[in-house]
Design a protein around this motif. Structure first.
Motif, PDB file in Angstrom:
ATOM      1  N   SER A  65       7.222  -2.341 -11.890  1.00  0.00           N
ATOM      2  CA  SER A  65       6.149  -2.246 -10.891  1.00  0.00           C
ATOM      3  C   SER A  65       5.151  -1.177 -11.323  1.00  0.00           C
ATOM      4  O   SER A  65       5.501  -0.223 -12.015  1.00  0.00           O
ATOM      5  CB  SER A  65       6.715  -1.925  -9.499  1.00  0.00           C
ATOM      6  OG  SER A  65       6.966  -0.549  -9.370  1.00  0.00           O
ATOM      7  N   VAL A  66       3.914  -1.397 -10.914  1.00  0.00           N
ATOM      8  CA  VAL A  66       2.840  -0.426 -11.209  1.00  0.00           C
ATOM      9  C   VAL A  66       1.976  -0.266  -9.966  1.00  0.00           C
ATOM     10  O   VAL A  66       1.966  -1.140  -9.093  1.00  0.00           O
ATOM     11  CB  VAL A  66       1.908  -0.888 -12.362  1.00  0.00           C
ATOM     12  CG1 VAL A  66       2.526  -0.668 -13.699  1.00  0.00           C
ATOM     13  CG2 VAL A  66       1.462  -2.326 -12.186  1.00  0.00           C
ATOM     14  N   VAL A  67       1.242   0.847  -9.926  1.00  0.00           N
ATOM     15  CA  VAL A  67       0.307   1.040  -8.817  1.00  0.00           C
ATOM     16  C   VAL A  67      -1.104   0.761  -9.339  1.00  0.00           C
ATOM     17  O   VAL A  67      -1.524   1.338 -10.331  1.00  0.00           O
ATOM     18  CB  VAL A  67       0.406   2.471  -8.256  1.00  0.00           C
ATOM     19  CG1 VAL A  67      -0.672   2.703  -7.195  1.00  0.00           C
ATOM     20  CG2 VAL A  67       1.784   2.697  -7.651  1.00  0.00           C
TER      21      VAL A  67
ATOM     22  N   ARG B  14       1.312  -1.022  -4.744  1.00  0.00           N
ATOM     23  CA  ARG B  14       2.369  -1.218  -5.748  1.00  0.00           C
ATOM     24  C   ARG B  14       2.690  -2.706  -5.863  1.00  0.00           C
ATOM     25  O   ARG B  14       2.985  -3.365  -4.858  1.00  0.00           O
ATOM     26  CB  ARG B  14       3.633  -0.428  -5.399  1.00  0.00           C
ATOM     27  CG  ARG B  14       4.698  -0.558  -6.507  1.00  0.00           C
ATOM     28  CD  ARG B  14       5.918   0.316  -6.272  1.00  0.00           C
ATOM     29  NE  ARG B  14       5.621   1.738  -6.310  1.00  0.00           N
ATOM     30  CZ  ARG B  14       5.385   2.456  -7.406  1.00  0.00           C
ATOM     31  NH1 ARG B  14       5.427   1.858  -8.596  1.00  0.00           N
ATOM     32  NH2 ARG B  14       5.122   3.744  -7.346  1.00  0.00           N
ATOM     33  N   VAL B  15       2.609  -3.185  -7.098  1.00  0.00           N
ATOM     34  CA  VAL B  15       2.812  -4.614  -7.390  1.00  0.00           C
ATOM     35  C   VAL B  15       3.609  -4.755  -8.685  1.00  0.00           C
ATOM     36  O   VAL B  15       3.756  -3.771  -9.420  1.00  0.00           O
ATOM     37  CB  VAL B  15       1.452  -5.332  -7.592  1.00  0.00           C
ATOM     38  CG1 VAL B  15       0.652  -5.403  -6.315  1.00  0.00           C
ATOM     39  CG2 VAL B  15       0.634  -4.647  -8.681  1.00  0.00           C
ATOM     40  N   LEU B  16       4.091  -5.958  -8.958  1.00  0.00           N
ATOM     41  CA  LEU B  16       4.774  -6.186 -10.238  1.00  0.00           C
ATOM     42  C   LEU B  16       3.730  -6.466 -11.321  1.00  0.00           C
ATOM     43  O   LEU B  16       2.705  -7.109 -11.072  1.00  0.00           O
ATOM     44  CB  LEU B  16       5.765  -7.351 -10.119  1.00  0.00           C
ATOM     45  CG  LEU B  16       6.940  -7.118  -9.153  1.00  0.00           C
ATOM     46  CD1 LEU B  16       7.891  -8.318  -9.159  1.00  0.00           C
ATOM     47  CD2 LEU B  16       7.703  -5.830  -9.479  1.00  0.00           C
ATOM     48  N   ARG B  17       4.035  -5.990 -12.519  1.00  0.00           N
ATOM     49  CA  ARG B  17       3.115  -6.150 -13.655  1.00  0.00           C
ATOM     50  C   ARG B  17       2.868  -7.620 -13.968  1.00  0.00           C
ATOM     51  O   ARG B  17       3.817  -8.409 -14.002  1.00  0.00           O
ATOM     52  CB  ARG B  17       3.754  -5.613 -14.937  1.00  0.00           C
ATOM     53  CG  ARG B  17       3.880  -4.148 -15.060  1.00  0.00           C
ATOM     54  CD  ARG B  17       4.694  -3.877 -16.343  1.00  0.00           C
ATOM     55  NE  ARG B  17       5.338  -2.578 -16.260  1.00  0.00           N
ATOM     56  CZ  ARG B  17       4.741  -1.450 -16.616  1.00  0.00           C
ATOM     57  NH1 ARG B  17       3.496  -1.461 -17.076  1.00  0.00           N
ATOM     58  NH2 ARG B  17       5.377  -0.301 -16.524  1.00  0.00           N
ATOM     59  N   ASN B  18       1.641  -7.950 -14.257  1.00  0.00           N
ATOM     60  CA  ASN B  18       1.287  -9.285 -14.755  1.00  0.00           C
ATOM     61  C   ASN B  18      -0.121  -9.224 -15.350  1.00  0.00           C
ATOM     62  O   ASN B  18      -0.664  -8.122 -15.550  1.00  0.00           O
ATOM     63  CB  ASN B  18       1.421 -10.361 -13.648  1.00  0.00           C
ATOM     64  CG  ASN B  18       0.478 -10.121 -12.472  1.00  0.00           C
ATOM     65  OD1 ASN B  18      -0.311  -9.172 -12.478  1.00  0.00           O
ATOM     66  ND2 ASN B  18       0.552 -10.994 -11.485  1.00  0.00           N
ATOM     67  N   LYS B  19      -0.707 -10.384 -15.590  1.00  0.00           N
ATOM     68  CA  LYS B  19      -2.041 -10.428 -16.188  1.00  0.00           C
ATOM     69  C   LYS B  19      -3.057  -9.702 -15.274  1.00  0.00           C
ATOM     70  O   LYS B  19      -3.936  -8.979 -15.742  1.00  0.00           O
ATOM     71  CB  LYS B  19      -2.437 -11.906 -16.351  1.00  0.00           C
ATOM     72  CG  LYS B  19      -3.568 -12.134 -17.286  1.00  0.00           C
ATOM     73  CD  LYS B  19      -3.703 -13.620 -17.575  1.00  0.00           C
ATOM     74  CE  LYS B  19      -4.999 -13.878 -18.295  1.00  0.00           C
ATOM     75  NZ  LYS B  19      -5.269 -15.312 -18.425  1.00  0.00           N
TER      76      LYS B  19
ATOM     77  N   HIS C  39       0.847  -1.205   0.000  1.00  0.00           N
ATOM     78  CA  HIS C  39       0.000   0.000   0.000  1.00  0.00           C
ATOM     79  C   HIS C  39       0.876   1.246   0.000  1.00  0.00           C
ATOM     80  O   HIS C  39       1.848   1.315   0.749  1.00  0.00           O
ATOM     81  CB  HIS C  39      -0.918  -0.008   1.221  1.00  0.00           C
ATOM     82  CG  HIS C  39      -1.956  -1.082   1.111  1.00  0.00           C
ATOM     83  ND1 HIS C  39      -3.167  -0.883   0.500  1.00  0.00           N
ATOM     84  CD2 HIS C  39      -1.944  -2.368   1.501  1.00  0.00           C
ATOM     85  CE1 HIS C  39      -3.865  -2.008   0.517  1.00  0.00           C
ATOM     86  NE2 HIS C  39      -3.131  -2.935   1.124  1.00  0.00           N
ATOM     87  N   VAL C  40       0.529   2.203  -0.829  1.00  0.00           N
ATOM     88  CA  VAL C  40       1.398   3.384  -0.974  1.00  0.00           C
ATOM     89  C   VAL C  40       0.635   4.692  -0.805  1.00  0.00           C
ATOM     90  O   VAL C  40      -0.574   4.769  -1.031  1.00  0.00           O
ATOM     91  CB  VAL C  40       2.099   3.399  -2.364  1.00  0.00           C
ATOM     92  CG1 VAL C  40       3.140   2.303  -2.451  1.00  0.00           C
ATOM     93  CG2 VAL C  40       1.086   3.289  -3.498  1.00  0.00           C
TER      94      VAL C  40
END
Ligand SMILES: Cc1cc2nc3c(=O)[nH]c(=O)nc-3n(C[C@H](O)[C@H](O)[C@H](O)COP(=O)(O)O)c2cc1C
Length: 312
Positions: free
Chosen positions: A219-221, A231-236, A145-146
């Motif tokens: 990473s994207v939010v 904030r997490v790593l990009r995926n499906k 969480h950001v």
């Protein structure tokens, strides 16, 4: 070797906290970090009180060093966990997702050091007034969480606004990050993403590999419209969240898509539809190590970095 008042306050050798990580930071990781001279933290998240109590007891069997528990104030059983940590003689409590003001007196009366995570100057000042021992100023580079501000901008502003110790979090992955945090006025760092790949971290191997392979921009939010960006790593999964954002979907659609997504990645190793929380510094994290080597390497590099700065 860098030391600070935070080492004395927490009874630790290196001024580093292993950030709480929901579903991940258990007795194995917390005890390994504490045994390595840092401050290990068990993540409370949404886990049942008895599970957290067991993890506290297991950690005590694995280390005689101080460790802490993180309480997510938004969780339904936050109050129960807040009381349980007093019964179990926990030494440090960190908090996420809100204002722990109403528990501070109880914790202090049990000799617990209270260190909330803050994402703004206003909350840091409020926390200082409520009597906490230190604050963790966490920038939006971090995994999970950001808030809105970056570590570079948040930390010095919090340092100027309060007179209690400030720990920097978000984007610290090696000794250069530690040195930079101290330059900004912090007296310690909190690290999450790099500890994901520690040998003692029990997260699924697929999750570790994804962090190790991540590049700077991976990473994207997601979830901004819900008011709880992560904030997490990009995926499906993140691509599906982005479609919801473009469509202007209702908040319940995000909740539906995100339900159970973190354990899916953490426990089942589903790196397509699981939520792979990790920070922007994942691009720098490139090898698995045990906690002892990891912490020692980071602080040796921090010392060298500061020496280099001094000689410029
Ligand atoms: C997988 C993951 C889960 C997290 N869960 C929590 C949590 O339950 N409570 C909390 O206060 N912070 C949580 N955080 C934030 C970390 O405690 C820490 O502040 C952050 O990771 C520091 O930034 P970094 O990721 O750049 O190292 C989480 C971070 C990650 C990567």
């Amino acid at each position: 070797m860098i030391k600070s008042i935070f080492c004395e306050m927490a009874g630790i050798e290196y001024p580093i906290i292993q950030g709480a990580m929901a579903w991940i930071a258990d007795s194995s990781l917390a005890a390994a970090v504490s045994n390595a001279g840092g401050l290990g933290i068990i993540a409370g998240a949404n886990a049942p009180v008895d599970y957290i109590r067991d993890e506290i007891r297991k950690t005590k069997q694995l280390t005689d060093k101080p460790f802490g528990v993180n309480i997510m104030l938004l969780s339904d059983n936050a109050e129960e966990i807040a009381k349980m940590v007093c019964e179990e003689g926990v030494k440090v409590v960190t908090t996420g997702a809100g204002n722990p003001g109403k528990y501070v007196e109880m914790w202090k009366s049990h000799g617990i050091k209270v260190i909330p995570v803050v994402a703004s100057v206003a909350l840091a000042k409020r926390m200082e007034r409520s009597g906490v021992d230190a604050v963790i100023a966490e920038g939006c580079e971090s995994g999970g969480h950001v808030g809105e501000l970056t570590t570079m901008t948040l930390v010095p502003q919090v340092v100027d606004a309060v007179s209690i110790p400030v720990i920097a979090a978000g984007g610290v992955g090696d000794g250069r990050g530690i040195a930079a945090a101290f330059m900004l006025g912090a007296v310690g760092v909190q690290v999450g993403t790099r500890f994901l790949v520690a040998d003692e971290c029990t997260v699924h191997e697929n999750y570790k590999e994804k962090v190790i392979k991540a590049k700077d921009i991976d990473s994207v939010v997601t979830g901004r419209p819900t008011g709880h960006p992560v904030r997490v790593l990009r995926n499906k999964l993140t691509r599906q969240f982005q479609i919801l954002e473009k469509e202007g979907a209702e908040v319940d659609k995000y909740e539906e898509l995100g339900r159970g997504a973190l354990p899916k990645a953490v426990k089942d190793g589903d790196i397509n539809m699981g939520s792979i929380m990790a920070g922007q510094i994942a691009g720098l994290v490139c090898k698995k190590q045990n906690c002892k080597d990891m912490i020692k390497e980071m602080f040796t590099q921090a010392d060298k970095t500061l020496e280099k700065v001094n000689s410029l």
